[in-house]
Write an enzyme that holds these catalytic residues in place. Structure first.
Site, PDB file in Angstrom:
ATOM      1  N   VAL A 111     -36.573-130.837 -65.339  1.00 30.43           N
ATOM      2  CA  VAL A 111     -36.637-129.765 -66.327  1.00 30.43           C
ATOM      3  C   VAL A 111     -35.820-130.136 -67.567  1.00 30.43           C
ATOM      4  O   VAL A 111     -36.219-129.830 -68.697  1.00 30.43           O
ATOM      5  CB  VAL A 111     -36.128-128.428 -65.718  1.00 30.43           C
ATOM      6  CG1 VAL A 111     -36.081-127.334 -66.781  1.00 30.43           C
ATOM      7  CG2 VAL A 111     -37.025-127.998 -64.565  1.00 30.43           C
ATOM      8  N   CYS A 112     -34.705-130.817 -67.373  1.00 29.75           N
ATOM      9  CA  CYS A 112     -33.788-131.129 -68.473  1.00 29.75           C
ATOM     10  C   CYS A 112     -34.466-131.831 -69.663  1.00 29.75           C
ATOM     11  O   CYS A 112     -34.283-131.409 -70.801  1.00 29.75           O
ATOM     12  CB  CYS A 112     -32.603-131.936 -67.970  1.00 29.75           C
ATOM     13  SG  CYS A 112     -31.631-131.079 -66.710  1.00 29.75           S
ATOM     14  N   PRO A 113     -35.274-132.885 -69.436  1.00 25.91           N
ATOM     15  CA  PRO A 113     -35.880-133.527 -70.607  1.00 25.91           C
ATOM     16  C   PRO A 113     -36.841-132.615 -71.356  1.00 25.91           C
ATOM     17  O   PRO A 113     -36.973-132.727 -72.574  1.00 25.91           O
ATOM     18  CB  PRO A 113     -36.594-134.754 -70.031  1.00 25.91           C
ATOM     19  CG  PRO A 113     -36.696-134.535 -68.568  1.00 25.91           C
ATOM     20  CD  PRO A 113     -35.577-133.610 -68.197  1.00 25.91           C
ATOM     21  N   LEU A 118     -34.472-130.521 -73.609  1.00 24.79           N
ATOM     22  CA  LEU A 118     -33.907-131.296 -74.711  1.00 24.79           C
ATOM     23  C   LEU A 118     -34.982-131.641 -75.735  1.00 24.79           C
ATOM     24  O   LEU A 118     -34.732-131.639 -76.942  1.00 24.79           O
ATOM     25  CB  LEU A 118     -33.201-132.551 -74.208  1.00 24.79           C
ATOM     26  CG  LEU A 118     -31.725-132.336 -73.868  1.00 24.79           C
ATOM     27  CD1 LEU A 118     -31.523-131.471 -72.642  1.00 24.79           C
ATOM     28  CD2 LEU A 118     -30.993-133.643 -73.735  1.00 24.79           C
TER      29      LEU A 118
END
Length: 187
Positions: free
Chosen positions: A46-48, A51
């Site tokens: 999920v993080c990318p 960002l």
């Protein structure tokens, strides 16, 4: 105890930004609006996407005179490697702060102590270094840069108009409310 309406605590961390390592402290945020965008880890799922969404809206944040600081407990070296390796992350132009000691993550009270990872959390900080908004979501729930921008616009509006408040779903240009005795029970 909530840290909303409190001053951010001192920190000193190294970040990767625009191809170089830079030092970031609480002094860097004084005098301007900032977003601290905590996420669990580089090279994840999920993080990318989050960002990337922030990167896609970076110019919108800049137009509002808001600086973005993404933060994870990875090192600044890991941020550089991720930036160099991932097409998605390569478009990030804001500071990617490394917090391997977890001090900054603990200062914002979003450390998952057992895992040593940050929660998925966003903080809007005003020019005086006061936290105006906090959003924390569960691991699998990604955030939305557009909604964060809406919240920043509302925070900036009420900072300029302290006698007014922004109701639910408020968008820039919408009607605000002026709290008063005559308004009680009429909304």
């Amino acid at each position: 105890m909530s840290i909303i309406n409190t001053k951010i605590k001192p920190f000193k961390n190294t970040a990767f930004k625009n191809g170089e390592f830079i030092e970031i402290t609480e002094k860097n945020v004084e005098g301007k609006w900032s977003v601290f965008f905590f996420y669990p880890a580089d090279f994840t799922f999920v993080c990318p996407t989050e960002l990337s969404d922030m990167a896609d809206h970076y110019e919108d944040f800049q137009k509002l005179s808001v600086e973005i600081y993404s933060v994870s407990t990875d090192t600044h070296f890991t941020h550089k490697a991720w930036h160099n390796f991932s097409k998605t992350i390569s478009k990030v132009r804001y500071a990617m702060i490394g917090d391997p000691s977890g001090t900054m993550t603990r200062n914002f009270e979003v450390m998952r102590e057992i895992e040593g990872l940050a929660e998925r959390a966003s903080f809007i900080v005003d020019p005086q270094g006061i936290i105006q908004s906090i959003e924390i979501t569960a691991e699998g729930i990604g955030r939305n840069a557009s909604d964060l921008i809406r919240k920043i616009k509302a925070a900036q509006y009420i900072a300029k108009h302290p006698m007014e408040v922004c109701p639910a779903k408020w968008q820039e240009g919408d009607i605000t409310l002026t709290p008063c005795l005559d308004l009680v029970g009429k909304i």
